[in-house]
Design a protein around this motif. Structure first.
Motif, mmCIF file in Angstrom:
data_model
loop_
_atom_site.group_PDB
_atom_site.id
_atom_site.type_symbol
_atom_site.label_atom_id
_atom_site.label_comp_id
_atom_site.label_asym_id
_atom_site.label_seq_id
_atom_site.Cartn_x
_atom_site.Cartn_y
_atom_site.Cartn_z
ATOM 1 N N VAL A 55 0.835 -1.199 0.000
ATOM 2 C CA VAL A 55 0.000 0.000 0.000
ATOM 3 C C VAL A 55 0.874 1.255 0.000
ATOM 4 O O VAL A 55 0.623 2.201 -0.754
ATOM 5 N N ALA A 56 1.929 1.235 0.812
ATOM 6 C CA ALA A 56 2.853 2.376 0.834
ATOM 7 C C ALA A 56 3.447 2.587 -0.554
ATOM 8 O O ALA A 56 3.575 3.721 -1.023
ATOM 9 N N LEU A 57 3.765 1.486 -1.226
ATOM 10 C CA LEU A 57 4.319 1.559 -2.573
ATOM 11 C C LEU A 57 3.324 2.191 -3.543
ATOM 12 O O LEU A 57 3.675 3.046 -4.345
ATOM 13 N N TYR A 58 2.077 1.744 -3.441
ATOM 14 C CA TYR A 58 1.050 2.275 -4.332
ATOM 15 C C TYR A 58 0.924 3.775 -4.153
ATOM 16 O O TYR A 58 0.883 4.531 -5.118
ATOM 17 N N TYR A 59 0.860 4.214 -2.885
ATOM 18 C CA TYR A 59 0.731 5.653 -2.624
ATOM 19 C C TYR A 59 1.922 6.418 -3.180
ATOM 20 O O TYR A 59 1.758 7.472 -3.788
ATOM 21 N N SER A 60 3.124 5.856 -2.978
ATOM 22 C CA SER A 60 4.297 6.593 -3.438
ATOM 23 C C SER A 60 4.331 6.672 -4.953
ATOM 24 O O SER A 60 4.818 7.633 -5.520
ATOM 25 N N MET A 61 3.758 5.670 -5.630
ATOM 26 C CA MET A 61 3.784 5.702 -7.083
ATOM 27 C C MET A 61 2.652 6.536 -7.652
ATOM 28 O O MET A 61 2.833 7.254 -8.635
ATOM 29 N N SER A 62 1.461 6.461 -7.030
ATOM 30 C CA SER A 62 0.339 7.215 -7.610
ATOM 31 C C SER A 62 0.478 8.696 -7.311
ATOM 32 O O SER A 62 -0.081 9.542 -7.998
ATOM 33 N N ALA A 63 1.250 9.048 -6.262
ATOM 34 C CA ALA A 63 1.530 10.463 -6.017
ATOM 35 C C ALA A 63 2.769 10.852 -6.809
ATOM 36 O O ALA A 63 3.738 11.360 -6.266
ATOM 37 N N ALA A 64 2.765 10.551 -8.103
ATOM 38 C CA ALA A 64 3.943 10.774 -8.932
ATOM 39 C C ALA A 64 4.270 12.259 -9.006
ATOM 40 O O ALA A 64 3.411 13.103 -8.879
ATOM 41 N N GLY A 65 5.551 12.523 -9.221
ATOM 42 C CA GLY A 65 5.960 13.916 -9.329
ATOM 43 C C GLY A 65 6.524 14.436 -8.026
ATOM 44 O O GLY A 65 7.441 15.237 -8.003
ATOM 45 N N ILE A 66 5.983 13.925 -6.902
ATOM 46 C CA ILE A 66 6.483 14.374 -5.611
ATOM 47 C C ILE A 66 7.798 13.669 -5.294
ATOM 48 O O ILE A 66 8.742 14.266 -4.821
ATOM 49 N N ARG A 67 7.810 12.350 -5.589
ATOM 50 C CA ARG A 67 9.003 11.566 -5.284
ATOM 51 C C ARG A 67 9.809 11.368 -6.553
ATOM 52 O O ARG A 67 9.256 11.323 -7.650
ATOM 53 N N ALA A 68 11.105 11.177 -6.368
ATOM 54 C CA ALA A 68 11.917 10.785 -7.509
ATOM 55 C C ALA A 68 11.479 9.394 -7.928
ATOM 56 O O ALA A 68 11.250 8.536 -7.087
ATOM 57 N N GLN A 69 11.351 9.209 -9.247
ATOM 58 C CA GLN A 69 10.888 7.922 -9.735
ATOM 59 C C GLN A 69 11.826 6.807 -9.303
ATOM 60 O O GLN A 69 11.403 5.699 -8.997
ATOM 61 N N GLN A 70 13.139 7.135 -9.228
ATOM 62 C CA GLN A 70 14.104 6.088 -8.889
ATOM 63 C C GLN A 70 13.922 5.580 -7.469
ATOM 64 O O GLN A 70 14.205 4.428 -7.184
ATOM 65 N N SER A 71 13.465 6.453 -6.555
ATOM 66 C CA SER A 71 13.335 5.934 -5.197
ATOM 67 C C SER A 71 12.096 5.049 -5.071
ATOM 68 O O SER A 71 12.065 4.129 -4.252
ATOM 69 N N VAL A 72 11.071 5.307 -5.925
ATOM 70 C CA VAL A 72 9.952 4.359 -5.989
ATOM 71 C C VAL A 72 10.456 3.025 -6.538
ATOM 72 O O VAL A 72 10.113 1.949 -6.032
ATOM 73 N N ASP A 73 11.322 3.102 -7.575
ATOM 74 C CA ASP A 73 11.910 1.879 -8.127
ATOM 75 C C ASP A 73 12.673 1.122 -7.056
ATOM 76 O O ASP A 73 12.545 -0.107 -6.936
#
Lengths: 292, 281
Positions: free
Chosen positions: B227-245
């Motif tokens: 769930v944390a992963l989903y939130y971090s990915m759907s809130a794109a733009g706020i986080r660096a894409q690489q840290s979601v990766d």
């Protein structure tokens, strides 16, 4: 007198050991049946007033909402079907004992660990306009412009194949291993060819298992939600019904409407389940040599 | 067919099938490696590979997403779900495997339904009820919601294992004066260890991966890794894409460990049917 009464019940299978069923029964009543009935009654109590069926009316009269059913089926049915059909020949090659079987099975099962988000990120990276896949096609001059495979129907479809296939494969392989190999050997001694053996012996025995596999894969694909948002086009071509239900509950805080959508979703899903089970009941359901 | 270990046979159709499988896996490898490379990459725009490599994203992900807390929650939820679902499900599986009684089919169908329904359908009413009673938003709500498909799953996977235990062993123990309690603890439990392990591990893998139910019932402090992963990915733009990766790689590594452990205890082909293996050489 009471002793005979107890005795007669025991003959029909009612004795003290049935108490062991109690925790699970209480649990399923409290956490599944009650919430479900609660949701059902709630769906008949529209937040904005109106008749009993106002929520259902609202859903079916709004094309944007109604179309989510077709959208979901259009994604889930082909994905589930492909996963099951692809699993059959592969599982067929992998049954029995041979060198490297464990390794091959493990490789085929590993995608289960990927999870929706890694799959989604990977699809966006790999199949995206500047990803390796399109780069290769462009360099080989197969295409002139990158083909669009993400943020649309195909993105969601691929993600369902990646997450659903290992699961379907495992189930088909285990149903297939449950079929007694002596049956085929007997057919072979009677002169049946490879194709005949598959069509006349293996397939009929496997069919009920395939129906179950299809159902379980379909349930997975039908509830697709995270990948429809992450690699799909959640406002358009991949606006699935679970998304509509989620939006009603957590964006509009209309739990009655959300429950109504959830009930519609359950009903559509159960229709598919019923059709498959009906078809399955017409198939051979005897022993497959193992526990069928 | 001889009982010797054979090698993979190749007919023309066989070649086509293997070609398709290889094509699928080459692309799958592309999907996975693109995430892996990206999680170690610095800038990556219109080139084959990123312009440099770094491990900073893992540190970033660990701090930004308070991953330690999230991992602890994930493990705690999964452990509780496994223990509770086995405690509730195993006795029921025993009754269903051993006995016939009036209404058995109805009971069985009721236990099966949560597996046949998409989690969202019962998840939304369930979450509403859990909110009403103050469970949702906390760990307890997440655990309760995840039990709904897990208990039926334990029942389903345990039943064939119990059917394999000869009832005469129990009868013999009873004849020698063992009570129900000691029959269970001294006779059945040891014989059922493989079944208990199998269903427990499978429930563990399922719970760690279960998105919908946790998503509907978790509060900010009770999110699991998916769930944390989903939130971090759907809130794109706020986080660096690489840290979601990087976070997705951590999740997959964790699932991979669980799967490898699972495969050590569970033969995946024996999940739904008892396999008549061909005799070994």
């Amino acid at each position: 007198m009471s002793a005979t009464w107890q005795h007669r019940l025991a003959e029909r299978g009612v004795d003290r050991r049935l108490w062991l069923l109690l925790p699970a029964t209480i649990f399923v009543l409290l956490l599944f049946v009650y919430p479900f009935l609660y949701g059902l009654t709630l769906s008949f109590q529209p937040m904005d007033g109106g008749g009993l069926l106002a929520n259902y009316d609202k859903f079916f009269s709004d094309a944007y909402q109604r179309d989510t059913i077709a959208t979901t089926l259009k994604i889930a049915l082909p994905a589930a079907l492909l996963n099951v059909l692809a699993a059959v020949p592969i599982a067929f090659r992998l049954r029995g004992r041979f060198r490297g079987k464990r390794l091959l099975t493990t490789i085929l099962v590993v995608p289960i660990t990927l999870g929706t988000v890694l799959t989604a990120q990977g699809l966006l990276n790999y199949l995206g306009p500047t990803g390796w896949f399109n780069r290769l096609l462009l360099n080989l001059q197969i295409v002139d412009n990158p083909i669009r495979l993400t943020n649309n129907y195909w993105g969601v479809f691929f993600s369902l194949v990646i997450t659903g296939f290992p699961f379907a494969f495992l189930l088909v392989l285990s149903y297939l291993s449950g079929i007694d190999p002596t049956l085929e050997r007997a057919a072979a001694t009677l002169g049946a060819s490879r194709a005949q053996r598959f069509r006349r012996i293996t397939l009929p025995l496997l069919a009920p298992g395939l129906a179950t596999t299809f159902l379980l894969t379909f349930v997975l694909a039908f509830s697709v939600f995270p990948s429809a948002v992450l690699v799909g086009n959640p406002a358009g071509s991949t606006r699935v019904i679970s998304l509509a239900a989620y939006q009603a509950a957590y964006e509009q805080y209309d739990y009655a409407y959300a429950s109504a959508i959830a009930m519609v979703m359950g009903a559509v899903e159960l229709v598919v389940v019923a059709v498959v089970l009906l078809w399955r009941s017409r198939l051979y359901t005897g022993s497959t040599g193992g526990k069928g | 067919m001889s009982s010797k270990v054979r090698s993979v046979r190749a007919t023309p159709l066989g070649w086509v099938i293997w070609a398709v499988v290889v094509f699928f896996f080459v692309n799958l490898a592309g999907v996975v490696f693109s995430v892996l490379v990206s999680s170690f990459g610095t800038k990556w725009f219109d080139t084959w590979l990123p312009s440099g490599f770094t491990t900073q994203w893992y540190g970033d992900a660990w701090r930004e997403f308070t991953l330690f807390h999230v991992v602890v929650v994930t493990l705690l939820v999964s452990a509780l779900v496994v223990v509770l679902s086995v405690l509730i499900g195993a006795p029921a599986a025993y009754v269903l495997a051993r006995k016939n009684f009036p209404g058995k089919r109805l009971v069985y169908m009721t236990f099966l339904l949560p597996i046949l329904m998409p989690p969202i359908t019962y998840g939304i009413p369930l979450a509403t009820v859990l909110y009403k009673f103050g469970f949702a938003g906390h760990l307890s709500g997440v655990v309760l919601a995840n039990l709904v498909p897990s208990v039926p799953f334990v029942i389903l996977t345990m039943t064939p294992f119990i059917e394999q235990v000869d009832p005469r062993i129990e009868d013999a123990a009873r004849m020698l004066g063992a009570g129900t309690r000691s029959v269970f603890l001294k006779i059945l439990a040891p014989l059922l260890v493989p079944g208990l392990l199998a269903s427990g591990i499978l429930v563990l893998v399922r719970t760690v991966g279960m998105f919908e139910l946790t998503f509907l019932t978790a509060g900010p402090d009770s999110q699991t890794l998916v769930v944390a992963l989903y939130y971090s990915m759907s809130a794109a733009g706020i986080r660096a894409q690489q840290s979601v990766d990087a976070m997705a790689v951590i999740y997959t590594a964790m699932m991979l460990v669980l799967l490898v452990v699972a495969l050590r205890f569970v033969n995946p082909t024996q999940l739904v049917a008892r396999v008549k293996e061909e005799p070994s050489e």
